[in-house]
Design a protein around this motif. Sequence first.
Motif, short mmCIF file in Angstrom:
data_model
loop_
_atom_site.label_atom_id
_atom_site.label_comp_id
_atom_site.label_asym_id
_atom_site.label_seq_id
_atom_site.Cartn_x
_atom_site.Cartn_y
_atom_site.Cartn_z
N GLU A 146 39.52 35.00 33.85
CA GLU A 146 39.41 36.47 33.63
C GLU A 146 37.84 36.68 34.06
N LYS A 149 37.71 36.28 37.92
CA LYS A 149 38.36 37.51 38.63
C LYS A 149 37.42 38.67 38.41
N ALA A 150 36.58 38.86 37.33
CA ALA A 150 35.79 39.87 37.14
C ALA A 150 34.53 39.90 38.29
N GLN A 151 34.24 38.61 38.35
CA GLN A 151 33.05 38.21 39.08
C GLN A 151 33.45 38.46 40.49
N GLU A 152 34.66 37.99 40.84
CA GLU A 152 35.32 38.44 42.37
C GLU A 152 35.36 39.76 42.49
N GLU A 153 35.89 40.47 41.65
CA GLU A 153 36.10 41.74 41.63
C GLU A 153 34.72 42.50 41.77
N LEU A 154 33.79 42.08 41.10
CA LEU A 154 32.43 42.88 41.27
C LEU A 154 32.02 42.29 42.66
N ARG A 155 32.00 41.11 43.23
CA ARG A 155 31.42 40.77 44.44
C ARG A 155 32.03 41.63 45.66
N LYS A 156 33.47 41.72 45.51
CA LYS A 156 34.24 42.60 46.36
C LYS A 156 33.74 44.13 46.40
N SER A 157 33.55 44.52 45.14
CA SER A 157 32.97 45.89 44.81
C SER A 157 31.59 46.06 45.62
N THR A 160 31.98 45.91 49.40
CA THR A 160 32.41 47.23 49.82
C THR A 160 31.47 48.12 49.85
#
Length: 560
Positions: A146, A149-157, A160
């Motif tokens: 998790e 996933k959070a780090q990846e989402e943060l990176r994507k965010s 973006t």
Amino acid sequence: MAIKRRKTLSTPIFGKYSSESNSGEIQKKSAMSIRHLFRKIPAMLYSIDRQGRLIDVSDHWLEVMGYKRSEVIGKKSTDFLTEESRQLAQKNRLPKFYKLGFARDIPYQIVKKNGEIIDVLLSAASERDDSGEVVRSFAVLNDITEQKKAQEELRKSEATLQAIMDQIPGIVFQYILSPDGSFSVTFISNLVKGYWGYTAEEIMAAPSLVFKLLHPDDLDMVNLKIVESARTLKDLSIQHRIICPDDSIKWVWVKASPQPLPGGDILWNGILLDITEQKQLEMLLIESERRYRSLVEFSEHHMFLLDKDGKYISSNNRVENLGLESGQSLVGKYLGDVYPSETAELYLEQLKKVFNTGHAVSFEHSLQVGEKTCFHLDTLYPIFRENKIWAVGGICRDITQMKQALNTLQRKEAELLRQTRKIKKMNTALSVLIEKRIQDKKELEQNVLLNVKTLILPYLQRLKGKFDQDDILKYLNIIESNINEFVSPFANILSSNYTSLTPTEIQVADLIKQGKTSKEIASIFHISSKAVSFHRSNIRRKLGLVNKKINLATFLQTLR
């Protein structure tokens, strides 16, 4: 760190147990207690032997992985890794672990029984025997799935957000002003380098560079605007110039919203836009409007603006062709104040069409100016503001002279058409006459040639070698008579209409037409009278005169 095995302990914590000493039973109970504690700790724990096979696992490990204990004991710990993690473990990480005797936060991916992959961090310690060889190890896995996933989402965010800011046609920034007058730039987007030649890092490290690039004539104005925005907490909006590193000048528009911070600082979140092209267009527009006004004022046509009700918004002074005094203003007046009702209604109808369709229209109308009738060609066109028709522009052209010239031209064209038709008829008749003349000429040439060959040349041949005066005179008389007959198509008629006649028969027929007797003809041709009678008989037969009471000489004289 490595755990060195004590000589007084014959068995490991999770190994087989012996009763060689009086304390064996106590050790066995202790070991079972520790095993129970090991299995019940709410963490992913496991222990492996020197071959890397699982000796024991915690209940939480089984719960997460989805296995029963009997399904995993004895299997290698690497069997539960993804192929990529297994390669890393076997080639690099396990050899390093056996050498050092410990590992800390090593990233792996392990595969659960249902095929789901989770990310973990592995930390482990080993136990060695007296020879220093690793006999078993103890490891704990920290599930960071998790977290990753959070780090990846943060990176994507963040990616973006950065991509969005990079696409914004301007520089996004955060600017902080302190009560003592010091300031800082806490964030500025990467596009700043394209504007000022400095990177975002350089600007944030030395924020004074921002003001260094301001145009000297705009510096005081910018400072006053910032101070005013800080005092009133109203949005900041400044248009000013900057001097780029290549000495070019750009116009920028700074828009930012202030926000008070604890301690008295003011934070502005804003954007800086390059409006150089807009400013250039504004200057071109000002120049264009100046030229347009000059064009309108000095135009020979009446030019104006109307609103949707037909009221004049503006107008030049060329109104004399409307029956008004030159220079009279129409601003504020309506079409009905200037034109007769019928013309005004036509104007309003066309005006409405332009407002409804957004397209230009042109129309003609007449206007009585004193005793003179004037003709006008008017063009109305839409003028847009903010994608809406704001007004309708118009040009009124006096086409009276053009109309008169057009009428004159039409009359002349009609007269020219009549003359053209007349000449065309004459040309047709002349063509027929010329064709007839050519045909007559051809027939004349044929007649002359035939008559010469038939009625002249034979006698000239007979004259050769003749020295008798009477014969010469006789042939000359014949030649003279035949020359007089050249204008007559006698020989041609005979040869054309009676193709069966021989050249001798044509000559005989010609002499008969001249009134020569058979004896005279026989003398001329030096043949017998009987031969002449034979020719006469053939001629009558070929001319269709057999058994007809028609004199041959008379018939031949009728052939003209």
